[in-house]
Structure formats: structure tokens, C-alpha cells
Design an enzyme around this catalytic site. Structure first.
Site, PDB file in Angstrom:
ATOM      1  N   GLY A  30     -27.988  39.559   8.224  1.00  8.93           N
ATOM      2  CA  GLY A  30     -28.024  38.618   9.344  1.00  8.93           C
ATOM      3  C   GLY A  30     -29.257  38.820  10.217  1.00  8.93           C
ATOM      4  N   GLY A  83     -24.203  43.355  12.067  1.00 11.04           N
ATOM      5  CA  GLY A  83     -23.886  42.448  13.166  1.00 11.04           C
ATOM      6  C   GLY A  83     -22.468  41.928  13.035  1.00 11.04           C
ATOM      7  N   ALA A  84     -22.140  40.950  13.867  1.00 12.77           N
ATOM      8  CA  ALA A  84     -20.816  40.323  13.818  1.00 12.77           C
ATOM      9  C   ALA A  84     -20.936  38.894  14.324  1.00 12.77           C
ATOM     10  CB  ALA A  84     -19.826  41.100  14.687  1.00 12.77           C
ATOM     11  N   ASP A  85     -19.997  38.063  13.907  1.00  9.89           N
ATOM     12  CA  ASP A  85     -19.932  36.712  14.452  1.00  9.89           C
ATOM     13  C   ASP A  85     -19.110  36.705  15.735  1.00  9.89           C
ATOM     14  OD1 ASP A  85     -21.421  35.338  12.363  1.00  9.89           O
ATOM     15  OD2 ASP A  85     -19.801  36.050  11.086  1.00  9.89           O
ATOM     16  N   LYS A  95     -16.608  38.492  10.582  1.00 12.19           N
ATOM     17  CA  LYS A  95     -17.912  38.549   9.947  1.00 12.19           C
ATOM     18  C   LYS A  95     -17.936  37.566   8.777  1.00 12.19           C
ATOM     19  CE  LYS A  95     -19.839  42.360   9.079  1.00 12.19           C
ATOM     20  NZ  LYS A  95     -21.059  41.628   9.462  1.00 12.19           N
ATOM     21  N   GLU A 104     -20.295  43.288   2.564  1.00 10.43           N
ATOM     22  CA  GLU A 104     -20.297  43.997   3.849  1.00 10.43           C
ATOM     23  C   GLU A 104     -19.046  44.860   3.993  1.00 10.43           C
ATOM     24  OE1 GLU A 104     -22.994  40.773   6.306  1.00 10.43           O
ATOM     25  OE2 GLU A 104     -20.834  40.690   6.530  1.00 10.43           O
ATOM     26  N   LYS A 122     -21.431  37.325  21.370  1.00 12.29           N
ATOM     27  CA  LYS A 122     -20.480  37.619  20.289  1.00 12.29           C
ATOM     28  C   LYS A 122     -19.192  38.277  20.811  1.00 12.29           C
ATOM     29  CE  LYS A 122     -23.615  36.434  17.200  1.00 12.29           C
ATOM     30  NZ  LYS A 122     -24.170  37.344  16.257  1.00 12.29           N
TER      31      LYS A 122
HETATM   32  C1  5RP Z   1     -23.188  37.975   7.648  1.00 11.14           C
HETATM   33  C2  5RP Z   1     -22.555  38.527   8.872  1.00 11.14           C
HETATM   34  C3  5RP Z   1     -23.422  38.709  10.065  1.00 11.14           C
HETATM   35  O1  5RP Z   1     -23.298  40.011  10.518  1.00 11.14           O
HETATM   36  C4  5RP Z   1     -22.988  37.772  11.142  1.00 11.14           C
HETATM   37  O2  5RP Z   1     -22.988  36.463  10.614  1.00 11.14           O
HETATM   38  C5  5RP Z   1     -23.896  37.855  12.362  1.00 11.14           C
HETATM   39  O3  5RP Z   1     -25.133  37.309  12.053  1.00 11.14           O
HETATM   40  P1  5RP Z   1     -26.307  37.228  13.099  1.00 11.14           P
HETATM   41  O4  5RP Z   1     -26.737  38.626  13.388  1.00 11.14           O
HETATM   42  O5  5RP Z   1     -27.364  36.412  12.393  1.00 11.14           O
HETATM   43  O6  5RP Z   1     -25.805  36.528  14.327  1.00 11.14           O
HETATM   44  O7  5RP Z   1     -21.392  38.820   8.921  1.00 11.14           O
HETATM   45  O8  5RP Z   1     -22.258  37.773   6.621  1.00 11.14           O
END
Ligand code: 5RP
Length: 225
Positions: A30, A83-85, A95, A104, A122
Site C-alpha cells: 500500500g 498499513g490498514a484501511d 485490510k 498480508e 484510518k
Molecule cells: C492492502 C492493504 C493496505 O494496507 C491498506 O489498503 C492501506 O493502504 P494505504 O496505505 O494505501 O492507505 O491492506 O491490501
């Protein structure tokens, strides 16, 4: 005021400080992780090697001369940085926005410590506003969709996207996650589901949250404000 990218970079740079030298680590996927790979590469910190979770992360690791190792060639990983959504105060996460949730979760499960890096957008009180990604075997998609509908979710196929493992993603809308651990299990019990993006069992051990007021390093149960 810092932009979202500046906050992501701040969290990523702080994470580099927590990476031990002379160990194997895991690296997620990400845009926030991309800042981490860059910061780790520029830091000169020596690690034995890193397991990657996507082609995109591997390519950036190669650019910054971070040695890549296969998961099968290491016994365990000292830390996993990703990271995380969405992330809550128990450091449970959604995620898979980038579609790499299965890799992951596998690499995270091989790691002694999960460091989540995120900007403040987030951080949520309840998981589920971000559509929950569910990886499904393609020919089971309709069957799985009906079962998810019966659970109250609105599944939507991620059109034109195939995972690294040749599967499809259903993004679940309007599906609030009040019980992350048991809901993670309930979804994974549907035959045809490969994995879902709730990280309830494998919550993070540390959250590095970049906010307008500075970078916070939080443990599970510790509120950000
Ligand atoms: C990918 C993920 C990422 O960690 C999540 O989407 C966060 O992405 P970003 O750092 O671009 O906001 O789970 O599968």
C-alpha cells in the site's frame, strides 16, 4: 497543516526506528508501506532480509536494495510492518483495500510483532465503513454472495481485479463489524471464501498513528485521544 501523504510518511519513518537490525522482517502493501520501504532503504539500517506481500512492494524493495527472502526460507519474522484501511482502539483492522489481504495475513501470522502504520483518517470507533474485502474462489462467487447477503452485507464484485492467488474480491458494503474476532470466523466458515480482511485474531501489537498533533505510538486498548 500536514497532507495525508505527509502523515503517512511520518508514520512510516517512525516505524523504521522500531525495526530491529540483523533480523528478518515482513513488509505489507500500500501507499503507507511504500513510504516505509523508501525510509527503510534510505536509513541504511541493516536487516537480514524481508518477506514481501506483493509485486509492488517487491519492486520498491529492489529499488531501495532491501534484500527479499521467501517466507518458506525463514522460520519467523521479528516484525511485520503494514498499513490498514481502518483500525480501532484494540488495533483490530480492516485490510485488503489493495487486494493483498491473504498474503498480508499469512506474513503477519509468521511475525512476532505487527506494527500498523496509519494516518489519523484510518482510526475509527467501529470497523465497517470501509467496505470489507472478501477473497473468494471465482466459481463459488454467487453462492458466497448469497450467504453474505443473508448475513446483512451488500457484496459488490471488484470488477477487473484478480488477486495474486487467482481469486476474486467481493467488497462488503453496509456491514458493520461489532464483533471482529467472531465475524472474521463466521465469514471464513463460508465454503468458497479464501480469506477476509478483518484482522481480529491477528490484531496489531503497535499502532503508529500520525495525527495533526504529532505521531502517537499506541498499544491495544490505548485510546488515541
Ligand atoms: C492492502 C492493504 C493496505 O494496507 C491498506 O489498503 C492501506 O493502504 P494505504 O496505505 O494505501 O492507505 O491492506 O491490501
Amino acid at each position: 497543516m500536514a497532507t495525508q501523504d505527509e502523515l503517512k510518511r511520518m508514520a512510516a519513518e517512525k516505524a523504521v526506528e522500531l525495526v530491529p537490525e540483523n533480523e528478518y522482517i515482513g513488509i505489507g502493501t500500500g501507499s503507507t508501506v511504500n513510504f516505509f520501504i523508501e525510509a527503510l532503504g534510505k536509513s541504511g539500517k541493516k536487516i537480514k532480509g524481508a518477506v514481501s506481500t506483493s509485486k509492488e512492494s517487491s519492486a520498491l524493495m529492489a529499488k531501495y536494495e532491501i534484500p527479499e527472502v521467501a517466507l518458506g526460507d525463514v522460520i519467523s519474522l521479528a516484525v511485520y510492518v503494514d498499513g490498514a484501511d481502518e483500525v480501532n482502539h484494540m488495533l483490530q483492522m480492516i485490510k485488503g483495500g489493495g487486494g493483498a489481504l491473504l498474503n498480508e495475513k499469512i506474513v503477519a501470522s509468521a511475525s512476532e510483532k505487527f506494527i500498523c502504520i496509519a494516518d489519523e483518517s484510518k482510526y475509527v470507533s467501529r470497523l465497517g465503513k470501509f467496505p470489507l474485502p472478501v477473497e473468494v474462489v471465482p466459481h463459488a462467487r454467487s453462492l458466497v454472495s448469497r450467504k453474505l447477503l443473508a448475513m446483512g452485507a451488500q457484496p459488490e464484485l471488484r470488477v477487473g481485479f484478480t488477486t495474486f492467488n487467482g481469486n476474486q474480491i467481493l467488497d462488503l458494503h453496509n456491514f458493520y463489524i461489532d464483533r471482529p474476532v467472531s465475524m472474521e470466523d463466521e465469514i471464513n466458515r463460508i465454503t468458497g471464501v479464501v480469506e477476509n480482511g478483518i484482522f481480529g485474531h491477528k490484531a496489531a501489537d503497535v499502532l503508529i498513528l500520525a495525527t495533526a498533533g504529532g505521531v502517537k505510538v499506541l498499544k491495544p486498548g490505548q485510546e488515541a485521544v
